[in-house]
Design a protein around this motif. Structure first.
Motif, PDB file in Angstrom:
ATOM      1  N   GLU A 152      -7.897 -46.823  96.973  1.00 37.57           N
ATOM      2  CA  GLU A 152      -7.658 -45.425  96.120  1.00 37.57           C
ATOM      3  C   GLU A 152      -7.567 -44.416  97.230  1.00 37.57           C
ATOM      4  N   ASP A 153      -8.549 -44.321  98.001  1.00 42.29           N
ATOM      5  CA  ASP A 153      -8.673 -43.524  99.036  1.00 42.29           C
ATOM      6  C   ASP A 153      -7.192 -43.153 100.077  1.00 42.29           C
ATOM      7  N   ILE A 154      -6.614 -44.400 100.814  1.00 41.71           N
ATOM      8  CA  ILE A 154      -5.911 -45.104 101.624  1.00 41.71           C
ATOM      9  C   ILE A 154      -4.473 -44.690 100.884  1.00 41.71           C
ATOM     10  N   ILE A 155      -4.610 -45.175  99.502  1.00 39.38           N
ATOM     11  CA  ILE A 155      -3.059 -44.595  99.334  1.00 39.38           C
ATOM     12  C   ILE A 155      -2.628 -43.535  99.310  1.00 39.38           C
ATOM     13  N   LYS A 156      -3.945 -42.621  98.477  1.00 39.38           N
ATOM     14  CA  LYS A 156      -3.700 -40.817  98.759  1.00 39.38           C
ATOM     15  C   LYS A 156      -3.681 -40.008  99.916  1.00 39.38           C
ATOM     16  N   GLY A 157      -4.250 -41.238 100.626  1.00 43.64           N
ATOM     17  CA  GLY A 157      -4.483 -40.253 102.167  1.00 43.64           C
ATOM     18  C   GLY A 157      -3.051 -40.538 103.212  1.00 43.64           C
ATOM     19  N   SER A 158      -2.300 -41.308 102.023  1.00 50.48           N
ATOM     20  CA  SER A 158      -0.706 -41.977 103.167  1.00 50.48           C
ATOM     21  C   SER A 158      -0.113 -40.720 102.634  1.00 50.48           C
ATOM     22  N   ASP A 159       1.645 -40.735 103.252  1.00 51.47           N
ATOM     23  CA  ASP A 159       2.181 -39.547 102.507  1.00 51.47           C
ATOM     24  C   ASP A 159       3.601 -40.922 101.812  1.00 51.47           C
ATOM     25  N   LEU A 160       2.930 -42.037 101.191  1.00 48.57           N
ATOM     26  CA  LEU A 160       3.923 -42.245 100.073  1.00 48.57           C
ATOM     27  C   LEU A 160       4.433 -41.629  98.650  1.00 48.57           C
ATOM     28  N   ASN A 161       5.086 -41.657  98.260  1.00 48.40           N
ATOM     29  CA  ASN A 161       5.272 -41.326  96.255  1.00 48.40           C
ATOM     30  C   ASN A 161       4.234 -41.954  95.638  1.00 48.40           C
ATOM     31  N   TRP A 162       2.871 -41.867  95.930  1.00 45.94           N
ATOM     32  CA  TRP A 162       2.323 -42.788  95.275  1.00 45.94           C
ATOM     33  C   TRP A 162       2.727 -42.617  93.480  1.00 45.94           C
ATOM     34  N   THR A 163       2.224 -43.830  92.704  1.00 47.71           N
ATOM     35  CA  THR A 163       1.013 -43.149  91.820  1.00 47.71           C
ATOM     36  C   THR A 163       0.240 -44.523  91.218  1.00 47.71           C
ATOM     37  N   ILE A 164      -1.028 -44.110  90.854  1.00 46.45           N
ATOM     38  CA  ILE A 164      -2.275 -45.078  90.597  1.00 46.45           C
ATOM     39  C   ILE A 164      -2.301 -45.068  89.644  1.00 46.45           C
ATOM     40  N   VAL A 165      -2.445 -46.092  88.789  1.00 47.74           N
ATOM     41  CA  VAL A 165      -3.132 -46.511  87.304  1.00 47.74           C
ATOM     42  C   VAL A 165      -4.257 -47.523  87.175  1.00 47.74           C
ATOM     43  N   ARG A 166      -4.828 -46.209  85.960  1.00 46.45           N
ATOM     44  CA  ARG A 166      -5.956 -47.361  86.480  1.00 46.45           C
ATOM     45  C   ARG A 166      -6.184 -47.704  84.124  1.00 46.45           C
ATOM     46  N   PRO A 167      -5.880 -48.883  84.119  1.00 43.24           N
ATOM     47  CA  PRO A 167      -6.064 -49.113  82.548  1.00 43.24           C
ATOM     48  C   PRO A 167      -7.786 -48.809  82.702  1.00 43.24           C
ATOM     49  N   SER A 168      -7.948 -49.040  80.959  1.00 39.58           N
ATOM     50  CA  SER A 168      -8.737 -49.295  80.588  1.00 39.58           C
ATOM     51  C   SER A 168      -9.557 -50.816  80.496  1.00 39.58           C
ATOM     52  N   ILE A 169     -10.791 -51.207  79.751  1.00 41.86           N
ATOM     53  CA  ILE A 169     -10.697 -52.657  80.047  1.00 41.86           C
ATOM     54  C   ILE A 169      -9.489 -53.766  79.394  1.00 41.86           C
ATOM     55  N   LEU A 170      -8.963 -54.810  80.367  1.00 40.52           N
ATOM     56  CA  LEU A 170      -8.161 -54.812  80.026  1.00 40.52           C
ATOM     57  C   LEU A 170      -7.885 -56.161  78.956  1.00 40.52           C
ATOM     58  N   ASN A 171      -6.534 -56.951  78.042  1.00 39.44           N
ATOM     59  CA  ASN A 171      -6.851 -57.695  76.807  1.00 39.44           C
ATOM     60  C   ASN A 171      -5.410 -58.404  76.428  1.00 39.44           C
ATOM     61  N   ASN A 172      -5.332 -59.060  76.198  1.00 41.76           N
ATOM     62  CA  ASN A 172      -4.326 -60.280  75.492  1.00 41.76           C
ATOM     63  C   ASN A 172      -3.204 -59.552  74.264  1.00 41.76           C
ATOM     64  N   LYS A 173      -3.549 -59.135  74.306  1.00 39.74           N
ATOM     65  CA  LYS A 173      -3.267 -58.840  72.476  1.00 39.74           C
ATOM     66  C   LYS A 173      -1.488 -58.029  73.022  1.00 39.74           C
ATOM     67  N   SER A 174      -0.861 -58.128  71.859  1.00 35.46           N
ATOM     68  CA  SER A 174       0.288 -57.937  71.616  1.00 35.46           C
ATOM     69  C   SER A 174       0.523 -56.383  72.036  1.00 35.46           C
ATOM     70  N   GLY A 175       0.792 -55.654  73.063  1.00 38.02           N
ATOM     71  CA  GLY A 175       1.653 -54.823  72.850  1.00 38.02           C
ATOM     72  C   GLY A 175       1.919 -53.198  71.807  1.00 38.02           C
ATOM     73  N   ARG A 176       1.138 -52.160  71.736  1.00 40.12           N
ATOM     74  CA  ARG A 176       1.494 -51.448  70.741  1.00 40.12           C
ATOM     75  C   ARG A 176       2.389 -50.135  71.030  1.00 40.12           C
ATOM     76  N   THR A 177       2.948 -49.856  70.347  1.00 37.68           N
ATOM     77  CA  THR A 177       3.982 -48.606  70.706  1.00 37.68           C
ATOM     78  C   THR A 177       3.691 -47.298  71.018  1.00 37.68           C
TER      79      THR A 177
END
Length: 220
Positions: A152-177
């Motif tokens: 994350e530090d490398i990305i934030k220190g770049s001049d790119l147009n970045w978004t960092i996505v932090r999911p909570s605990i992942l599961n394999n269930k069907s997605g919600r609306t």
């Protein structure tokens, strides 16, 4: 910041790293179904079996020369790189690969980057709930998340147009609306989300600046 859309003359051209992981596969399949022009970088063609509609480039995500070839002509890069739990050995894969693909993106003048890290990285540390924070994180994931923080530090220190996505605990269930997208975690403790929902959110970021230069946590 106002929410704006990025308009492409044709379908967005994306490179997906970590495409053979369980979340990466959702990203690739959804991107193809959206009509995106999808390239994936994999270590072996066998790992990409079943990825219909995606162009496959074989190589190591830590190799900047390979990355430059994969990134060339793309509109955006999505990184869903992951690494197994490592209680004892130091982890460097994520930060090493991130440093390489950030450099490759700059060299090829590709600016849009969406990266998946996880709950527990950066200022989301300590918000995973008792079991995650007191047992799983310190016993199994401490070294992995130290590398996610470097990533994350490398990305934030770049001049790119970045978004960092932090999911909570992942599961394999069907997605919600609907899902929750949080930057203020004051009242948040724990949670889970499907890989399907994560893939949808990640792909949405390619064409919007709603979360540009931000690190939202997403959860149900």
């Amino acid at each position: 910041m106002s929410i704006t859309e990025t308009h492409f003359a044709a379908a967005p051209k994306i490179l997906v790293l970590g495409a053979t992981g369980p979340t990466g596969r959702h990203i690739v399949s959804q991107a193809v179904s959206r009509g995106y022009d999808v390239t994936v970088l994999v270590r072996s063609p066998e790992k990409a079996a079943g990825m219909k509609g995606a162009k496959i480039i074989v190589g190591d995500a830590r190799d900047e020369n390979v990355l430059r070839r994969a990134v060339k002509g793309r509109d955006a890069v999505i990184s869903a790189l992951g690494t197994p739990a490592s209680p004892f050995r130091e982890v460097t894969l994520l930060s090493t690969a991130t440093r390489a693909f950030v450099s490759a993106m700059k060299a090829e003048r590709v600016s849009r980057l969406v990266t998946v890290t996880g709950m527990g990285a950066g200022d989301s540390a300590g918000h995973g709930g008792f079991l995650f924070d007191k047992l799983i994180f310190p016993l199994l994931l401490r070294k992995v998340y130290a590398d996610k923080n470097r990533q994350e530090d490398i990305i934030k220190g770049s001049d790119l147009n970045w978004t960092i996505v932090r999911p909570s605990i992942l599961n394999n269930k069907s997605g919600r609306t609907t899902i929750q997208t949080l930057t203020d975690l004051t009242q948040f403790r724990g949670g889970s989300i499907s890989r399907e929902n994560v893939a949808t959110f990640v792909l949405d970021q390619v064409t919007t600046d709603q979360w540009l230069h931000k690190s939202p946590l997403i959860t149900w």
